[in-house]
Design an enzyme around this catalytic site. Structure first.
Site, short mmCIF file in Angstrom:
data_model
loop_
_atom_site.label_atom_id
_atom_site.label_comp_id
_atom_site.label_asym_id
_atom_site.label_seq_id
_atom_site.Cartn_x
_atom_site.Cartn_y
_atom_site.Cartn_z
N LYS A 102 11.16 -3.87 -8.81
CA LYS A 102 10.91 -4.54 -10.10
C LYS A 102 11.39 -3.70 -11.30
CE LYS A 102 6.77 -6.92 -8.34
NZ LYS A 102 6.56 -6.19 -7.08
N LYS A 153 10.66 -6.24 3.37
CA LYS A 153 10.50 -5.88 1.95
C LYS A 153 9.86 -4.50 1.86
CE LYS A 153 7.12 -7.65 -0.89
NZ LYS A 153 6.52 -6.56 -1.67
N ARG A 194 0.31 -9.24 5.59
CA ARG A 194 -0.76 -9.08 6.57
C ARG A 194 -0.84 -10.11 7.69
NH1 ARG A 194 -4.62 -8.08 1.62
NH2 ARG A 194 -2.99 -9.45 0.80
N ASP A 199 13.64 -1.77 -17.75
CA ASP A 199 13.99 -0.63 -18.60
C ASP A 199 15.09 -1.11 -19.54
OD1 ASP A 199 14.44 2.10 -19.51
OD2 ASP A 199 13.64 2.78 -17.59
N ASP A 243 11.97 -4.03 -3.40
CA ASP A 243 11.07 -4.66 -4.39
C ASP A 243 10.55 -3.58 -5.35
OD1 ASP A 243 9.17 -6.25 -5.68
OD2 ASP A 243 7.75 -6.20 -4.02
N THR A 287 1.32 -12.23 -11.08
CA THR A 287 0.21 -13.16 -10.85
C THR A 287 -1.14 -12.51 -11.13
OG1 THR A 287 0.49 -12.60 -8.53
CG2 THR A 287 1.28 -14.75 -9.22
#
Ligand code: C5P
Length: 240
Positions: free
Chosen positions: A67, A38, A215, A70, A65, A124
């Site tokens: 997002k 990603k 991570r 528009d 990614d 989130t």
């Protein structure tokens, strides 16, 4: 492909790096037959399409990614640009509304093998108070469910959701609706800044299709071993 031709690449490694050298350092230690990658706003803004092409040349499928959010015409054109780049998955904000989502779908339908079109529902990072401030008098979870229905109706292939919401999302949508879940921590891994994490096995059992992991893999002393361990948990949940 793994046993019986099943695609085992359900873990998407998040390349959350500010510079290409660090990202390429980790990519060199991963195996494209075991994971996907990603690339988000920070790295894409620094490294651009050429970097995506290098990842693809190494054999990796890429989730771009960015997002998109528009007007319909602009999002359709951006999705087309992503499809021209040959990415495997692209995402848009469901808050852009039905016409925007449908325009993205229509643009991608022109391709023989379009990227998967995934919607982001509610970030989130937003709590009820934040939603109230921007005019939504509802709980994040309720809004997320509602936006997932809109995304499904508008032809999106799936949504990004918390692994903890995956069970409810899976019940509310068909088996083909892809659930992409971040916030995954293998047994014993540090939570970092994530809250309410699930293990790979728990996420897959709850109905997640793809697990976004950063991570726990990129920060491991041996990233390939960390990936293989997480895949072992995925396989356990998939009965492989
Ligand atoms: O390092 P870690 O596994 O926490 O990385 C998770 C990745 O998933 C990051 O790229 C993060 O931006 C992304 N993400 C998330 N939570 C969301 C949506 C995306 O952690 N709700």
């Amino acid at each position: 492909m793994g046993k019986a031709g099943i695609d085992r690449r359900r873990i998407i490694v998040a390349l959350d790096y500010a510079d290409v050298e660090s990202a390429e350092g980790i990519v060199a230690r991963l195996d494209p037959s075991l994971c996907r990658l990603k690339v988000g706003n920070e790295l894409f803004t620094r490294a651009g399409p050429a970097f995506i092409e290098r990842l693809q040349a190494r054999g990796f499928d890429v989730f771009l990614d960015l997002k998109y959010h528009d007007i319909p015409n602009t999002v359709a054109a951006a999705c087309q640009a992503a499809a021209d780049l040959g990415v495997w998955m692209v995402n848009v904000h469901a808050l852009g509304g039905r016409r925007m989502l449908e325009a993205a779908r229509t643009a991608l339908d022109a391709y023989a093998s379009p990227p998967l079109l995934i919607a982001v529902t509610v970030l989130t990072s937003l709590e009820s108070r934040d939603l109230g401030e921007i005019g939504f008098d509802t709980e994040p979870g309720r809004l997320a469910s509602r936006l997932a229905v809109l995304a499904d109706d508008s032809g999106c292939d799936g949504v990004v959701c918390s692994a903890r919401e995956a069970g409810a999302m899976r019940s509310a949508h068909g088996a083909d609706f892809r659930l992409v879940t971040p916030g995954i921590r293998p047994v014993g891994a540090r939570p970092d800044d994530q809250r309410r994490t699930l293990t790979p096995e728990e996420a897959v059992t709850a109905g997640a299709d793809y697990l976004v992991m950063g991570r726990p893999i990129t920060g491991a002393a041996d990233p390939l071993m960390a990936l293989q361990d997480a895949l072992g948990e995925v396989d356990a949940a998939s009965g492989m």
